[in-house]
Design a protein around this motif. Structure first.
Motif, mmCIF file in Angstrom:
data_model
loop_
_atom_site.group_PDB
_atom_site.id
_atom_site.type_symbol
_atom_site.label_atom_id
_atom_site.label_comp_id
_atom_site.label_asym_id
_atom_site.label_seq_id
_atom_site.Cartn_x
_atom_site.Cartn_y
_atom_site.Cartn_z
ATOM 1 N N GLU A 11 0.856 -1.182 0.000
ATOM 2 C CA GLU A 11 0.000 0.000 0.000
ATOM 3 C C GLU A 11 0.892 1.232 0.000
ATOM 4 O O GLU A 11 1.956 1.236 0.610
ATOM 5 N N PRO A 12 0.453 2.281 -0.677
ATOM 6 C CA PRO A 12 1.290 3.482 -0.719
ATOM 7 C C PRO A 12 1.505 4.066 0.675
ATOM 8 O O PRO A 12 0.597 4.098 1.489
ATOM 9 N N VAL A 13 2.720 4.492 0.918
ATOM 10 C CA VAL A 13 3.057 5.125 2.189
ATOM 11 C C VAL A 13 3.466 6.582 1.977
ATOM 12 O O VAL A 13 3.877 7.252 2.910
ATOM 13 N N LEU A 14 3.336 7.042 0.739
ATOM 14 C CA LEU A 14 3.688 8.420 0.407
ATOM 15 C C LEU A 14 2.858 9.400 1.218
ATOM 16 O O LEU A 14 1.708 9.127 1.539
ATOM 17 N N GLY A 15 3.442 10.529 1.523
ATOM 18 C CA GLY A 15 2.686 11.588 2.167
ATOM 19 C C GLY A 15 3.370 12.114 3.404
ATOM 20 O O GLY A 15 4.526 11.814 3.690
ATOM 21 N N ARG A 16 2.604 12.926 4.133
ATOM 22 C CA ARG A 16 3.095 13.554 5.358
ATOM 23 C C ARG A 16 2.420 12.888 6.545
ATOM 24 O O ARG A 16 1.199 12.732 6.558
ATOM 25 N N TRP A 17 3.214 12.521 7.553
ATOM 26 C CA TRP A 17 2.744 11.756 8.698
ATOM 27 C C TRP A 17 3.175 12.414 10.001
ATOM 28 O O TRP A 17 4.312 12.858 10.134
ATOM 29 N N VAL A 18 2.277 12.436 10.979
ATOM 30 C CA VAL A 18 2.588 12.920 12.318
ATOM 31 C C VAL A 18 3.057 11.728 13.142
ATOM 32 O O VAL A 18 2.363 10.709 13.212
ATOM 33 N N THR A 19 4.220 11.854 13.756
ATOM 34 C CA THR A 19 4.760 10.765 14.559
ATOM 35 C C THR A 19 3.850 10.487 15.752
ATOM 36 O O THR A 19 3.084 11.349 16.179
ATOM 37 N N GLN A 20 3.927 9.276 16.281
ATOM 38 C CA GLN A 20 3.043 8.874 17.382
ATOM 39 C C GLN A 20 3.186 9.797 18.589
ATOM 40 O O GLN A 20 2.198 10.136 19.231
ATOM 41 N N ASN A 21 4.403 10.245 18.876
ATOM 42 C CA ASN A 21 4.608 11.119 20.034
ATOM 43 C C ASN A 21 4.280 12.584 19.723
ATOM 44 O O ASN A 21 4.458 13.452 20.573
ATOM 45 N N GLN A 22 3.808 12.845 18.516
ATOM 46 C CA GLN A 22 3.394 14.173 18.055
ATOM 47 C C GLN A 22 4.497 15.213 18.183
ATOM 48 O O GLN A 22 4.248 16.377 18.482
ATOM 49 N N LYS A 23 5.735 14.770 17.912
ATOM 50 C CA LYS A 23 6.861 15.691 17.976
ATOM 51 C C LYS A 23 7.276 16.221 16.606
ATOM 52 O O LYS A 23 7.946 17.236 16.517
ATOM 53 N N ALA A 24 6.881 15.527 15.525
ATOM 54 C CA ALA A 24 7.340 15.937 14.198
ATOM 55 C C ALA A 24 6.387 15.472 13.110
ATOM 56 O O ALA A 24 5.593 14.548 13.310
ATOM 57 N N VAL A 25 6.517 16.123 11.948
ATOM 58 C CA VAL A 25 5.846 15.688 10.726
ATOM 59 C C VAL A 25 6.940 15.162 9.802
ATOM 60 O O VAL A 25 7.977 15.810 9.616
ATOM 61 N N VAL A 26 6.707 13.963 9.254
ATOM 62 C CA VAL A 26 7.672 13.300 8.375
ATOM 63 C C VAL A 26 7.053 13.171 6.991
ATOM 64 O O VAL A 26 5.903 12.735 6.851
ATOM 65 N N GLN A 27 7.804 13.561 5.977
ATOM 66 C CA GLN A 27 7.390 13.434 4.577
ATOM 67 C C GLN A 27 8.038 12.189 4.003
ATOM 68 O O GLN A 27 9.264 12.050 4.052
ATOM 69 N N ILE A 28 7.225 11.264 3.476
ATOM 70 C CA ILE A 28 7.743 10.062 2.812
ATOM 71 C C ILE A 28 7.529 10.233 1.322
ATOM 72 O O ILE A 28 6.416 10.561 0.870
ATOM 73 N N GLU A 29 8.607 10.025 0.561
ATOM 74 C CA GLU A 29 8.553 10.228 -0.885
ATOM 75 C C GLU A 29 9.545 9.313 -1.580
ATOM 76 O O GLU A 29 10.444 8.770 -0.929
ATOM 77 N N PRO A 30 9.387 9.142 -2.896
ATOM 78 C CA PRO A 30 10.319 8.287 -3.628
ATOM 79 C C PRO A 30 11.731 8.874 -3.617
ATOM 80 O O PRO A 30 11.908 10.093 -3.633
ATOM 81 N N CYS A 31 12.708 7.991 -3.568
ATOM 82 C CA CYS A 31 14.117 8.388 -3.744
ATOM 83 C C CYS A 31 14.756 7.283 -4.581
ATOM 84 O O CYS A 31 15.165 6.257 -4.067
ATOM 85 N N GLY A 32 14.748 7.467 -5.867
ATOM 86 C CA GLY A 32 15.201 6.419 -6.774
ATOM 87 C C GLY A 32 14.180 5.299 -6.787
ATOM 88 O O GLY A 32 12.979 5.543 -6.864
ATOM 89 N N ALA A 33 14.631 4.070 -6.637
ATOM 90 C CA ALA A 33 13.737 2.908 -6.643
ATOM 91 C C ALA A 33 13.191 2.602 -5.254
ATOM 92 O O ALA A 33 12.477 1.626 -5.075
ATOM 93 N N ALA A 34 13.512 3.419 -4.275
ATOM 94 C CA ALA A 34 13.100 3.177 -2.889
ATOM 95 C C ALA A 34 12.214 4.323 -2.386
ATOM 96 O O ALA A 34 11.875 5.228 -3.139
#
Length: 126
Positions: A11-34
């Motif tokens: 399933e796609p995991v792309l996007g912006r995510w709030v960490t469980q401890n609500q300390k940061a927002v993480v952006q997941i995106e393609p980087c080459g084949a990964a």
């Protein structure tokens, strides 16, 4: 009678995510084949005054800013999950990691050190 089984893609995991401890927002995106992920925003619950990677086990990396810091490294698709490495700036360590989407749209983040694993649930950032 045997029926062909369709391969189940991750399933796609792309996007912006709030960490469980609500300390940061993480952006997941393609980087080459990964897939890769980096911190794009520190939230009010983050460690006050901590804006650098000061807990890194490598002293040369302790001056890196947390915003922009890569934390998901080389995540590759493996059936219905993504596997790679996870850097945790809270402890300054890197772990093996598996991420996947839950049925409710949240992100399951698992980090392991040898046989000890910890799993978190991250929510989509709005």
């Amino acid at each position: 009678m045997l029926f062909p089984v369709a391969a189940r893609a991750a399933e796609p995991v792309l996007g912006r995510w709030v960490t469980q401890n609500q300390k940061a927002v993480v952006q997941i995106e393609p980087c080459g084949a990964a897939m890769c992920g980096r911190i794009v925003k520190l939230l009010p619950k983050s460690d006050v005054g901590k804006t650098m990677d000061e807990r890194n086990s490598d002293a040369k990396l302790r001056t890196r800013p947390l915003v922009g810091l890569p934390i998901f490294l080389n995540m590759k698709e493996d059936d219905h999950e993504w596997r790679g490495r996870l850097y945790d700036p809270q402890y300054g360590n890197t772990y093996s990691s598996v991420i996947s989407r839950n049925a409710d749209g949240t992100l399951r983040v698992k980090g392991c050190f040898f046989i000890i694993c910890k799993t978190q649930t991250w929510h989509p950032a709005s």
